[in-house]
Motif scaffolding. Structure first.
Motif, mmCIF file in Angstrom:
data_model
loop_
_atom_site.group_PDB
_atom_site.id
_atom_site.type_symbol
_atom_site.label_atom_id
_atom_site.label_comp_id
_atom_site.label_asym_id
_atom_site.label_seq_id
_atom_site.Cartn_x
_atom_site.Cartn_y
_atom_site.Cartn_z
ATOM 1 N N SER A 1 -14.516 -9.932 -5.972
ATOM 2 C CA SER A 1 -13.540 -8.859 -6.104
ATOM 3 C C SER A 1 -13.053 -8.876 -7.549
ATOM 4 N N ARG B 1 -15.878 -0.643 -2.505
ATOM 5 C CA ARG B 1 -14.542 -0.657 -1.491
ATOM 6 C C ARG B 1 -13.363 -0.708 -2.265
ATOM 7 N N LEU C 1 -9.044 -0.789 -2.673
ATOM 8 C CA LEU C 1 -7.839 -0.862 -2.067
ATOM 9 C C LEU C 1 -6.753 -0.702 -3.231
ATOM 10 N N THR D 1 -2.712 -0.576 -3.748
ATOM 11 C CA THR D 1 -1.359 -1.018 -3.217
ATOM 12 C C THR D 1 -0.158 -0.510 -4.147
ATOM 13 N N PHE E 1 -0.808 0.533 1.662
ATOM 14 C CA PHE E 1 -2.303 0.236 1.447
ATOM 15 C C PHE E 1 -3.181 1.387 1.255
ATOM 16 N N SER F 1 -7.090 2.572 1.356
ATOM 17 C CA SER F 1 -8.443 2.206 1.133
ATOM 18 C C SER F 1 -9.357 3.242 1.536
ATOM 19 N N CYS F 2 -10.547 3.021 1.066
ATOM 20 C CA CYS F 2 -11.586 3.898 0.928
ATOM 21 C C CYS F 2 -13.063 3.165 0.530
#
Length: 134
Positions: free
Chosen positions: A5, A74, A76, A78, A125, A127-128
């Motif tokens: 990540s 991906r 995310l 926050t 949060f 996310s997609c």
């Protein structure tokens, strides 16, 4: 196999949105590079989600996390809701591109797959995912 990540935290200020886009662009150019059209969509989505975190947030930092493998990116994002902000994900799900607000969410929904929101306390949060053509 998913690559490690890429995570970066940005101050909750307008200039950070530009920095978040630059972070995404640089991360997705690392080998194996993501196709330009997918990278552009990821950059747009992160820009919109980071803008929401800055605009509607508490002033706490906004964190962007990217992960990818050969088929999927991906995302995310926050952030922290400000006191009294609408924390109802049902409200956010109703956003439309022609509405008085929420156009950014509609844009993210249009360029990504599986846009989802989760709220825990005041933490938000978003996310997609983005599919990479094979």
């Amino acid at each position: 196999m998913t690559t490690p990540s890429n995570v970066r935290t940005f101050a909750s200020e307008r200039g950070s949105v530009r920095s978040a886009r630059q972070f995404v662009r640089a991360a997705l150019r690392k080998p194996p590079a993501v196709p330009d059209e997918v990278a552009a969509d990821v950059e747009l989505a992160v820009s919109e989600l980071a803008t929401n975190g800055v605009r509607h947030g508490s002033g706490d930092p906004v964190t962007i996390e990217l992960s990818r493998d050969h088929r999927v990116v991906r995302v995310l994002v926050t952030s922290t809701l400000s006191e009294g902000a609408d924390g109802s994900t049902a409200t956010w799900e109703k956003s439309v591109p022609t509405g008085p607000s929420g156009r950014g969410i509609a844009v993210v929904r249009a360029v990504s797959t599986d846009l989802a929101f989760r709220v825990a306390g005041r933490s938000v949060f978003a996310s997609c995912i983005f599919l990479i053509p094979v």
